[in-house]
Each structure stands twice: as structure tokens, then as C-alpha cells.
Design a protein around this motif. Structure first.
Motif, PDB file in Angstrom:
ATOM      1  N   SER A  60       0.808  -1.219   0.000  1.00 19.55           N
ATOM      2  CA  SER A  60       0.000   0.000   0.000  1.00 19.55           C
ATOM      3  C   SER A  60       0.840   1.268   0.000  1.00 19.55           C
ATOM      4  N   CYS A  99       8.426  -1.088  -5.106  1.00 19.17           N
ATOM      5  CA  CYS A  99       8.115   0.184  -5.793  1.00 19.17           C
ATOM      6  C   CYS A  99       7.742  -0.068  -7.241  1.00 19.17           C
ATOM      7  N   TYR A 102       4.166  -2.266  -7.010  1.00 22.05           N
ATOM      8  CA  TYR A 102       2.949  -1.686  -6.431  1.00 22.05           C
ATOM      9  C   TYR A 102       2.878  -0.169  -6.537  1.00 22.05           C
ATOM     10  N   ARG A 104       2.240   3.527  -7.766  1.00 22.29           N
ATOM     11  CA  ARG A 104       1.232   4.088  -8.657  1.00 22.29           C
ATOM     12  C   ARG A 104       1.482   5.564  -8.983  1.00 22.29           C
ATOM     13  N   THR A 105       2.498   6.142  -8.418  1.00 20.49           N
ATOM     14  CA  THR A 105       2.798   7.557  -8.665  1.00 20.49           C
ATOM     15  C   THR A 105       4.208   7.673  -9.236  1.00 20.49           C
ATOM     16  N   LYS A 108       7.594   6.582  -7.511  1.00 18.06           N
ATOM     17  CA  LYS A 108       8.137   5.220  -7.425  1.00 18.06           C
ATOM     18  C   LYS A 108       9.490   5.109  -8.127  1.00 18.06           C
ATOM     19  N   ARG A 152       3.798  -6.029 -12.310  1.00 26.45           N
ATOM     20  CA  ARG A 152       2.617  -5.166 -12.236  1.00 26.45           C
ATOM     21  C   ARG A 152       1.870  -5.135 -13.570  1.00 26.45           C
ATOM     22  N   HIS A 153       2.614  -5.031 -14.652  1.00 27.66           N
ATOM     23  CA  HIS A 153       1.984  -5.000 -15.981  1.00 27.66           C
ATOM     24  C   HIS A 153       1.254  -6.304 -16.262  1.00 27.66           C
ATOM     25  N   LEU A 156      -1.988  -6.292 -14.363  1.00 28.76           N
ATOM     26  CA  LEU A 156      -3.000  -5.450 -15.001  1.00 28.76           C
ATOM     27  C   LEU A 156      -3.604  -6.147 -16.213  1.00 28.76           C
TER      28      LEU A 156
END
Length: 381
Positions: A60, A99, A102, A104-105, A108, A152-153, A156
């Protein structure tokens, strides 16, 4: 942070907890024998604990967790207090990976540079560490971060695929329910039209011809029972879409002659001219052909009364052509204006289009109404 810890699962603390335990063993058991620990050991134990706890929140708060890890290890890198622990290096690796996985900004991307700070500080305060080796370790942050971003990709993509599959399932269920709704409309519309006409006949001949009136009432009863049975099966299919194929057995092209016979008994002057034998139609096209004839004859019965109606069926190349015409559009007592507009014509258009065919409806130049459907022939399923 009230209410935060209860939301953590074993996935959050398993890796940091394992590295923390390994770090404590390295610090208190293995470290003093293999690598000197300069200064008291408890500050390193506190730094390892702080880093492990911070990484429990890496899903998170990935950037914040890495910042705590970097700060904890920089605080234990002074000329009088330093030790190079592999567990600390691995905790940095987990923070960088988190980083990429997870984050998202844009913050990271700081994970590519932050690990360099404690590594360079270790080089400064620990003479045993070579600058070139430390710099190489620091460059590893790039591919570790990229690996996390790749995970992460992939996640998604999996999520989008799952959403697409769910949306497709919802569309399929909606199409099935729409098809069943059309079936309900056809059954109810046809049956009620027959009931209305026969009830009018019974009222007209009640005193002058009781036998004919009784015959009309009998037809009303038979039509009502048949409509109730079909509607019940269709509604069961609407309640449970998995039973649609079993509960909603649609009529086929072979049932058209029986349909014409029943409409003729209901008072419609209808003739059938079909010399095409048993055309090769798919199950969907066969049911559509029946429903087109049924809806056209039902509309003729409702709006044109007893005016002569013809059903002509022919083959043209690889097409089946259904042509339903009546002599006049409406008769007294059966004016289309007496009824609210329904969904029969739009339902026919949808059915025929779904089969890859074409439907044209409208008034005839000399009066009356015409429904013409062109369906592609295909191998029956």
C-alpha cells in the motif's frame, strides 16, 4: 495507525519477517565470526526491525516503505557504528521491487536511485567494501525495479482479461434473456390476438349460432392453455438462464403449416404457398422463419381482420424468401389505431438481423401490408 495491522495478511509480513529473522541470526550469531560489527549490536537490530516492519506495508505504501529502509540503514552507517549485513541488502532489494510492483505515482522511480545512498555510505565508512562492487550492486536496482514493473503489468493484463471475460458473460446472458423476452412477446401477442378474435366471434354468434359460438369459446380455452404452458416454460428459463435451452424449445420452420392451419381456424383467410421442401436452415434461422410468419399473421389478424392473407415461400440461390401479404391494411373494428404500438416489428428485425438476413415491412402500393424476410440457407445444426 489504528485498524491498519489487522488488515495485513501473511503475504505482507512473510518475506520481511523471514529476512528479519535471517538478519538477527546474521547479526548475533554469524556476523561476529565472519565480519566485524563495529559498535553495539542493538542499533543494527533496531534498524532491521524498523526496515522489516516498514516493508510489511510495501503493497500500500511502497515508496514510504523504501524510504524507511534507506533511512534505517543510513542511520547505522557511521565511522564508529557500521556493519555490512547481507540481510539488510536483501531488504533493500524487496523495497525496490515493491516500488516497481505496487507503485502508482511518479515517485516510485526514486527507487532506482535511493539504494545508492546507503551503499555509497557503506563504502565510505567500511574500508573492506570496494567502490566498484558497491556501484555494481547499486545498478542492480534498475533491473529489480523493472522486474517489479513487469509483474505489475502482467497483473494489469490479467485483470483486464478477467474483466473482458466477465463483460462477455454478462452480454451473453443479456442476449439470452432478450431472446427469451422476444419469445414471451411472440407467444403472448399471438395467443391474445387469437383469444380476442375468437371472443368477438363468440359474442356475435352467441344467440344466432350457439354451436359456432361454442366452437369459438373452445378455441379460446385451447389457446389460453397452450399460451400458459409456453409462457411458464419461458419464464422458468428467464429465472434460470442455465435452463434456457431445455425450457424454451422454440418452434421451427416445420411447424409453419400447423401455424397456418390454426390461424385459418381462428378466422383469418390465409393461404400457404411453399414449394421449397425442407430448406437447409440453421436452428436459429428455422426458429426465426417461424416467428416471422407468426408475427405477420398475428398482425394481419389483429389489424386486417378476415382480409385475405397469403404466405409465399421460395428459394432464390442460397436464400430463403418469406413473403406475407394481405389485401388491406385494416378493417372496421380492427384498426391499428385501436392498439398501442408494440415491439413485434422491431423484434422481427432483430431476429432476422441476428441470422444475417434482411427484413422489409410496409404498406403495399395497392393497399394492404407486406412483410418480406430473406434468410440465408445453411447447414442445420
Amino acid at each position: 495507525m489504528p485498524g491498519l495491522l489487522p488488515r495485513l495478511t501473511w503475504r505482507d509480513w512473510a518475506v520481511p519477517g523471514s529476512l528479519w529473522a535471517a538478519g538477527q541470526i546474521e547479526l548475533w550469531v554469524v556476523g561476529p565470526q565472519t565480519a566485524p560489527v563495529h559498535g553495539p549490536q542493538w542499533p543494527f537490530a533496531v534498524a532491521l526491525t524498523a526496515a522489516a516492519l516498514a516493508l510489511c506495508l510495501r503493497r500500500s505504501r511502497p515508496v514510504g516503505s523504501l524510504l524507511v529502509v534507506v533511512a534505517a540503514f543510513m542511520a547505522t552507517a557511521t565511522p564508529n557504528l557500521h556493519a555490512f549485513l547481507l540481510s539488510a541488502l536483501y531488504l533493500l532489494v524487496v523495497g525496490v521491487f515493491a516500488c516497481g510492483r505496487y507503485g502508482r505515482t511518479p515517485a516510485k522511480y526514486a527507487a532506482v536511485l535511493l539504494p545508492e545512498l546507503p551503499l555509497l555510505l557503506w563504502v565510505y565508512v567500511i574500508p573492506e567494501i570496494d567502490l566498484a562492487n558497491a556501484w555494481a550492486w547499486g545498478l542492480n536496482a534498475v533491473w529489480i525495479f523493472a522486474l517489479g514493473a513487469a509483474f505489475r503489468h502482467e497483473g494489469l493484463l490479467r485483470e483486464r482479461v478477467a474483466q473482458a471475460v466477465a463483460a462477455r458473460s454478462r452480454v451473453q446472458v443479456a442476449e439470452e434473456r432478450l431472446g427469451l423476452a422476444r419469445e414471451v412477446h411472440d407467444v403472448v401477442s399471438h395467443s391474445l390476438s387469437v383469444v380476442v378474435v375468437q371472443s368477438e366471434l363468440a359474442r356475435v354468434f352467441m344467440t344466432s349460432d350457439p354451436a359456432r359460438a361454442q366452437e369459438a369459446i373452445t378455441r379460446v380455452q385451447e389457446t389460453g392453455r397452450e399460451a400458459l404452458g409456453e409462457t411458464r416454460r419461458l419464464l422458468e428459463a428467464l429465472r434460470d438462464p442455465s435452463q434456457a435451452n431445455r425450457a424454451a424449445q422454440a418452434p421451427t420452420w416445420l411447424d409453419v403449416p400447423e401455424l397456418v392451419r390454426r390461424m385459418r381456424e381462428s378466422g383469418l383467410q390465409v393461404s400457404l404457398d411453399a414449394h421449397c421442401g425442407d430448406p437447409a436452415l440453421t436452428a436459429e434461422a428455422s426458429a426465426t422463419a417461424y416467428r416471422v410468419v407468426q408475427e405477420a399473421l398475428t398482425n394481419a389478424l389483429r389489424h386486417a381482420g378476415t382480409s385475405p392473407t397469403s404466405v409465399a415461400v421460395s428459394k432464390q440461390a442460397d436464400l430463403l424468401v418469406i413473403d406475407v401479404q394481405n389485401d388491406r391494411e385494416s378493417t372496421p373494428g380492427h384498426d391499428a389505431a385501436d392498439s398501442a404500438p408494440g415491439y413485434g416489428l422491431s423484434g422481427m428485425h432483430e431476429r432476422v438481423a441476428a441470422c444475417g438476413g434482411m427484413l422489409t415491412t410496409g404498406r403495399r402500393p395497392g393497399g394492404g401490408y407486406r412483410v418480406r424476410a430473406v434468410l440465408p440457407l445453411g447447414h442445420p445444426s
